[in-house]
Design a protein around this motif. Structure first.
Motif, short mmCIF file in Angstrom:
data_model
loop_
_atom_site.label_atom_id
_atom_site.label_comp_id
_atom_site.label_asym_id
_atom_site.label_seq_id
_atom_site.Cartn_x
_atom_site.Cartn_y
_atom_site.Cartn_z
N GLY A 4 0.81 -1.17 0.04
CA GLY A 4 0.10 0.06 -0.02
C GLY A 4 0.84 1.14 0.08
O GLY A 4 0.20 2.29 0.51
N THR A 7 -0.58 4.01 -2.29
CA THR A 7 -1.83 4.63 -1.75
C THR A 7 -1.61 5.53 -0.76
O THR A 7 -2.08 6.78 -0.41
CB THR A 7 -2.97 3.47 -1.33
N GLN A 8 -0.66 5.09 0.24
CA GLN A 8 -0.33 5.91 1.19
C GLN A 8 0.45 7.47 0.79
O GLN A 8 0.49 8.50 1.33
CB GLN A 8 0.43 5.40 2.58
N ARG A 115 -3.60 -9.26 -2.31
CA ARG A 115 -3.74 -7.87 -2.94
C ARG A 115 -3.23 -7.66 -4.38
O ARG A 115 -3.93 -7.14 -5.22
CB ARG A 115 -3.13 -7.07 -2.06
N ARG A 119 -5.07 -6.68 -7.53
CA ARG A 119 -4.56 -5.67 -8.51
C ARG A 119 -4.50 -6.10 -9.81
O ARG A 119 -4.62 -5.32 -10.78
CB ARG A 119 -3.60 -5.08 -7.88
N GLY A 163 0.12 -2.22 7.82
CA GLY A 163 -0.61 -2.05 6.76
C GLY A 163 -1.72 -2.88 6.58
O GLY A 163 -2.19 -2.86 5.14
N GLU A 164 -2.41 -3.46 7.42
CA GLU A 164 -3.67 -4.11 7.08
C GLU A 164 -4.77 -3.39 7.93
O GLU A 164 -4.59 -2.58 8.65
CB GLU A 164 -3.46 -5.44 7.55
N CYS A 166 -8.32 -0.55 7.44
CA CYS A 166 -8.66 0.22 6.50
C CYS A 166 -7.48 1.25 6.14
O CYS A 166 -6.48 1.19 6.57
CB CYS A 166 -9.89 1.20 7.03
N ILE A 167 -7.56 1.91 4.81
CA ILE A 167 -6.64 2.89 4.37
C ILE A 167 -6.48 3.93 5.15
O ILE A 167 -5.28 4.18 5.51
CB ILE A 167 -7.13 3.41 2.88
#
Ligand code: ADP
Length: 167
Positions: A4, A7-8, A115, A119, A163-164, A166-167
């Motif tokens: 992620g 995203t972050q 993931r 993706r 990193g698990e 919600c975003i």
């Protein structure tokens, strides 16, 4: 891979109004444009390996000459080896700058594979569709990248981020 970072990174860059320097995105752009760098990087990326330190360092060095970096930046997916971290420190020293914080996202291997395969259904990235390639990327991470955190630990710059969830 798949933790992620991207995203972050987008959220952080928006919040602090700094550019996101993603070596993966830059390499994929080079491949699309058919540059010499792209040609060199393509097969390595498709097999799930790491592109050579020299190529990556050259890419970042050039990127840092652009004016949008004057107030700082966020590196996404870089440095991925100790050699890259050392080269980056040298480069930043010349600019009277330094790394403020090193963020490492923690996600279990099974979650990463899930993931990335997911993706791969929409990303158009060939390295996300093949489980063997995904596993190779994780092996590369374990053998070459995970220890980069140790490099920054000696300067007390590491923050581990779950990193698990919600975003
Ligand atoms: P992911 O983290 O999901 O694998 P990235 O876009 O960060 O996605 O990286 C994709 C691929 O690009 C990597 O598997 C590697 O081959 C190459 N790559 C990206 N950044 C680096 C780097 N700093 N050093 C070496 N190879 C890199």
């Amino acid at each position: 891979p798949g933790a992620g970072k991207g995203t972050q990174a987008q959220l952080i860059c928006k919040r602090y109004d700094i550019p996101q320097i993603s070596t993966g995105d830059m390499l994929r752009a080079a491949i699309r444009e058919g540059t010499e760098l792209g040609l060199k990087a393509k097969s390595v990326m498709e097999s799930g390996g790491l592109v050579s330190d020299d190529l990556i360092i050259g890419l970042v060095k050039e990127r840092l000459t652009q004016p949008d970096c004057v107030n700082g930046c966020l590196f996404d997916g870089f440095p991925r080896t100790k050699a890259q971290a050392e080269a980056l420190d040298k480069l930043l020293k010349l600019k009277n700058a330094e790394i403020g914080v090193f963020l490492a996202m923690q996600v279990s291997e099974e979650e990463l594979v899930k993931r990335l395969l997911n993706r791969g259904l929409t990303s158009g990235r060939s390295d996300d569709t093949n489980e063997m390639v995904i596993r190779s990327r994780i092996t590369e991470y374990n053998s070459k990248t995970s220890s980069v955190a140790d490099y920054y630990k000696q300067y007390n710059k590491v923050v581990m981020v779950p990193g698990e969830g919600c975003i």
